[in-house]
Design an enzyme around this catalytic site. Structure first.
Site, PDB file in Angstrom:
ATOM      1  N   LYS A  48       0.825  -1.210   0.000  1.00 51.02           N
ATOM      2  CA  LYS A  48       0.000   0.000   0.000  1.00 51.02           C
ATOM      3  C   LYS A  48       0.859   1.260   0.000  1.00 51.02           C
ATOM      4  CE  LYS A  48       0.130   1.109   4.687  1.00 51.02           C
ATOM      5  NZ  LYS A  48       0.248   2.401   5.376  1.00 51.02           N
ATOM      6  N   THR A  49       2.038   1.230   0.645  1.00 49.98           N
ATOM      7  CA  THR A  49       2.889   2.420   0.655  1.00 49.98           C
ATOM      8  C   THR A  49       3.392   2.726  -0.749  1.00 49.98           C
ATOM      9  OG1 THR A  49       3.580   1.913   2.924  1.00 49.98           O
ATOM     10  CG2 THR A  49       4.913   3.488   1.688  1.00 49.98           C
TER      11      THR A  49
ATOM     12  N   ASP B 182      -3.218   8.203   4.606  1.00 53.14           N
ATOM     13  CA  ASP B 182      -2.724   6.870   4.951  1.00 53.14           C
ATOM     14  C   ASP B 182      -3.356   6.406   6.260  1.00 53.14           C
ATOM     15  OD1 ASP B 182      -1.277   4.562   4.783  1.00 53.14           O
ATOM     16  OD2 ASP B 182       0.630   5.434   5.426  1.00 53.14           O
ATOM     17  N   GLU B 183      -3.457   5.084   6.457  1.00 45.86           N
ATOM     18  CA  GLU B 183      -3.967   4.476   7.698  1.00 45.86           C
ATOM     19  C   GLU B 183      -5.326   5.064   8.094  1.00 45.86           C
ATOM     20  OE1 GLU B 183      -2.541   1.954   8.700  1.00 45.86           O
ATOM     21  OE2 GLU B 183      -0.364   2.073   8.493  1.00 45.86           O
TER      22      GLU B 183
ATOM     23  N   GLN C 181      -7.201  -4.111  10.165  1.00 48.03           N
ATOM     24  CA  GLN C 181      -6.065  -3.749  11.010  1.00 48.03           C
ATOM     25  C   GLN C 181      -6.376  -2.540  11.887  1.00 48.03           C
ATOM     26  OE1 GLN C 181      -1.922  -4.369   9.425  1.00 48.03           O
ATOM     27  NE2 GLN C 181      -2.959  -4.313   7.443  1.00 48.03           N
TER      28      GLN C 181
ATOM     29  N   ARG D 103       2.248 -10.548  10.546  1.00 48.92           N
ATOM     30  CA  ARG D 103       3.622 -10.044  10.679  1.00 48.92           C
ATOM     31  C   ARG D 103       4.630 -11.091  10.188  1.00 48.92           C
ATOM     32  NH1 ARG D 103       2.411  -5.728   9.857  1.00 48.92           N
ATOM     33  NH2 ARG D 103       0.387  -6.688   9.577  1.00 48.92           N
TER      34      ARG D 103
END
Length: 764
Positions: free
Chosen positions: A49-50, A237-238, A268, A614
């Site tokens: 996504k980044t 973002d986020e 998340q 993770r």
């Protein structure tokens, strides 16, 4: 404002003009090229996504849709902002993108506020107060209103005010029904006084940065119009972590052009406890009609089995938009689930697994243990020190280096050694008892002058007029307390002594009255410290152990295992991830369930999903049949999350002890087999289950067998020989339900719980 290029310019995505698009997958490219109107980039863990977000920003510039100053890009952390700047600069072939409107919510809001400070009664050079300054100001307000801070803690009022600010509510907007019980319903009045005092000081706190922005936009249409004219595109973002104030701020800025692209993952969203509203992302299409939702589901991090397990688990949540992660990579190892006897066995198991991976050439730097609460780290830290495995605690100090643990240890050190000046000085005024800097300065002078310890000097000063009466009384009370505790130390177990000291000193109450986010964790760490004391024969032995532990310093440049909470792990990734403590009450956390019910459960499940994702190569979940919590043993059952893991992605593991055939099948599930707590023996719970089976009694198989299945009745009988892990072999003298009186061969007569026993023949 006139467009820089025709509206369809971005659609002419000639690879020769935009070579960076070739590095994107189909979904990423779709998200990058959808420049018009609202877009939700629903980006799963490890889906790049980044890259998609930064490429979109670069594409806006390369395609001619916007100049740098016409884009507002918002992140949640300074680290994320730096990373985005570096990536965009690299794509554009520039050394720097400083000066652009790219940063955190608070940084951008502060910049915008300084341009318009006079509209909210501030000067452009206003000060942003930190937490200490805020607390000092709140205490002044409480004092001015003649409110006792012990009754109405400043931290609690500050937490209430911050909650209102996170909701975008000024004092005038807070509903009267929300006044609550603080200061007998005066919280809103105190909030107003706090804001007035901030204005007098030409200052604001972090919550004000967005709150003042909202006031600007809502009360000054010309100001909002100016920023509508300036910002044609918004990138966020986020988005799943936004609170109400941040959500309102973004909606107001995007109201004209509606060119807002939010990147986030509803699966998340794990920060509800600090104000995040997962509903912001869930209702994106309602808030922005005609929005395009693009799912990034191709994962570049984890193996197929890890993704399958994580996707199967999170599918049990109802409040989600829905997506399924997949990979073109290998299926890899299945998720492993292991049941252990207790926390110590769990730490031993993890240590053995780490050493085995090391022998296979795996790096310690690519391994992590992710726990639900900070107090869980102690047993792993102790084990790693014993094994000589280097580790680091991310997002916090090592257990014995945590402030509240060091304070508690200081009390115990003074009891054990009255002349320990460093320990005495640390806690002389913790909690506050009127022994401030002036008193300590006088104590030091007296101690140096007569070559005495601080405690000895204090005793002598009690008979003089060197100290103010209030300080002299407080010092006398403290010395009397230490004398009493030292006397009690000769008669009572040291874990009990520690609890008494923490309670009678007021130290526990200090944290109970503290309403900061960190306070519950500090209380858990204090309880875990008491648990640690129980593992040693004496207070002296424990304090010596801690001293040796504190000497185990990190070696610079050395590869280390990472140990952290699940919350601290978001955004990180490792080859191997251990996920211990998957038990009901611990994970999902009982406090979260009690406070927010079904909503809390779904956030806990999202936290489990974050933990699983993770891992790149392998994930190992473990749970204990017994857990020592808050100083006492409790039987445990596996987390419901264990049963929700899809079978096709999980490797079944069962330890073969004396009753190896009795594989745990909790609730009809697949997981179990406790690690043999005695090396080659089966667990007491499994042995007990076999005895119930032999007697034809009903029982719940597996982990649930460590809970008394037949209230008031035990599988053991008077006169029977049994074995206890701590006290050894003995004979049962009396049976009272699950409590047994036993004459142990070496330890003498003791009362114990049946769940800690196995038949003597099963132990041998």
């Amino acid at each position: 404002m006139q467009d820089l290029v025709p509206d369809d310019a971005a659609d002419q995505a000639d690879p020769a003009r935009f070579p960076y698009l070739a590095a994107l997958n189909q979904a990423q490219r779709e998200a990058v090229e959808a420049l018009d109107g609202p877009v939700l980039m629903l980006a799963g863990a490890g889906t790049g996504k980044t890259r998609a977000l930064t490429t979109r920003l670069a594409h806006l510039l390369f395609s001619g849709r916007a100049m740098p100053g016409q884009i507002l890009a918002v992140t949640f952390t300074n680290k994320a902002a730096r990373e985005m700047k570096e990536r965009v600069a690299a794509l554009l072939g520039r050394h720097s993108v400083e000066g652009w409107w790219l940063g955190t919510f608070h940084a951008l809001a502060a910049r915008l506020l300084r341009e318009n400070a006079e509209h909210v009664g501030l000067k452009p050079n206003f000060t942003i107060l930190d937490t200490d300054d805020q607390l000092r100001l709140v205490k002044q307000i409480l004092a001015a209103e003649d409110l006792n801070e012990k009754t109405w803690p400043a931290r609690l009022l500050l937490a209430i005010i911050q909650r209102w600010k996170d909701k975008g509510l000024s004092p005038e907007q807070v509903p009267a029904a929300e006044a609550g019980e603080f200061a007998n319903g005066r919280a809103i009045e105190l909030y107003r006084a706090y804001q007035e005092r901030l204005a007098d000081l030409n200052a604001c706190d972090f919550g004000d940065l967005l709150l003042h922005n909202l006031t600007l936009f809502q009360n000054h249409a010309e100001v909002l119009a100016r920023y509508h004219h300036r910002f044609r595109y918004l990138l966020v973002d986020e988005y799943q972590d936004t609170n109400v104030a941040q959500y309102l701020w973004l909606r107001l800025l995007a109201a004209r052009h509606k060119n807002i692209c939010c990147v986030g993952d509803d699966d998340q969203s794990i920060y509800g406890w600090r104000g995040a509203e997962v509903g912001n992302i869930l209702r994106f299409e309602q808030d922005f009609p005609g929005a395009k939702v693009i799912r990034l589901e191709k994962n570049y991090r984890s193996t197929g089995h890890i993704l399958g397990a994580a996707s199967g688990l999170i599918a049990h949540n109802e409040g989600r938009l829905g997506k399924t992660l997949w990979t073109e990579g290998e299926e890899g190892e299945k998720l492993r689930v292991r049941g252990l006897w207790d926390g110590e066995a769990e730490a031993r198991f993890v240590g053995e697994e780490i050493e085995a991976l090391q022998r296979q050439g795996e790096s310690l730097a690519e391994m992590a243990i992710l726990v639900r609460t900070g107090a869980q780290t102690r047993e792993f830290e102790e084990r790693f020190i014993t094994l000589g495995l280097p580790y680091r605690v991310i997002g916090g100090a090592r257990f014995y280096e945590r402030m509240e643990v060091r304070d508690a240890l200081a009390y115990l050190r003074v009891i054990h050694s009255p002349d320990d000046d460093l320990a005495f000085e640390r806690i002389a005024n913790k909690p506050r008892r009127g022994l401030g800097d002036a008193t300590l300065k006088t104590l030091h002078a007296a101690a140096r002058g007569e070559r005495l310890s601080l405690m000895q000097a204090a005793r002598r000063l009690l008979d003089t007029d060197e100290l103010r009466p209030q300080a002299r009384k407080a010092l006398a009370d403290l010395i009397r307390d230490f004398d009493r505790w030292r006397d009690e130390a000769q008669r009572m177990p040291h874990p009990d002594l520690a609890e008494i000291v923490l309670d009678e000193s007021g130290y526990t109450a200090m944290w109970q009255n503290d309403k900061s986010i960190e306070a519950p964790g500090r209380l858990e760490n204090l309880k875990e410290l008491v648990t640690a004391l129980e593992e040693f024969d004496s207070l002296a032995g424990f304090l010596e152990h801690v001293s040796l532990v504190m000497e185990n310093l990190e070696e610079s440049g050395q590869k280390q295992i990472s140990l952290m909470t699940l919350h601290a792990a978001k955004g990180l990734e490792f080859d191997t991830v251990f996920l211990p403590g998957w038990e009901e009450g611990l994970f999902p956390n009982q406090r979260a369930l009690d406070e927010t019910g079904a909503r809390g459960l779904e956030e806990e499940r999202r936290l489990a999903y974050v933990g699983l994702t993770r891992a790149r190569k392998r994930a190992i979940v473990s749970f204990a049949a017994n857990r020592r919590l808050h100083g006492s043993w409790a039987a445990a059952i596996p987390s419901r999350f264990v049963e929700e893991l899809p079978a096709e992605h999980v490797a079944q593991e069962s330890d073969q002890g004396l009753y190896g055939a009795a594989q745990a099948t909790w609730g009809g599930g697949r997981f179990g087999g406790f690690q043999d707590w005695g090396g080659s023996r089966t667990s007491p719970g499994m042995a007990r289950a076999q005895r119930y089976r032999d007697k034809g009694k009903p029982f719940i198989e597996g982990v649930a067998t460590v809970v008394p299945e037949l209230p008031g009745e035990t599988a053991f009988a008077r006169g029977e020989r049994v074995f206890h892990q701590k006290f050894g072999y003995g004979e049962i003298l009396a049976v009272e339900g699950e409590k047994l009186t036993i004459a142990f061969d070496k330890a003498g007569e003791k009362k114990v719980m049946a769940s800690f026993l196995v038949p003597a023949d099963a132990a041998g």
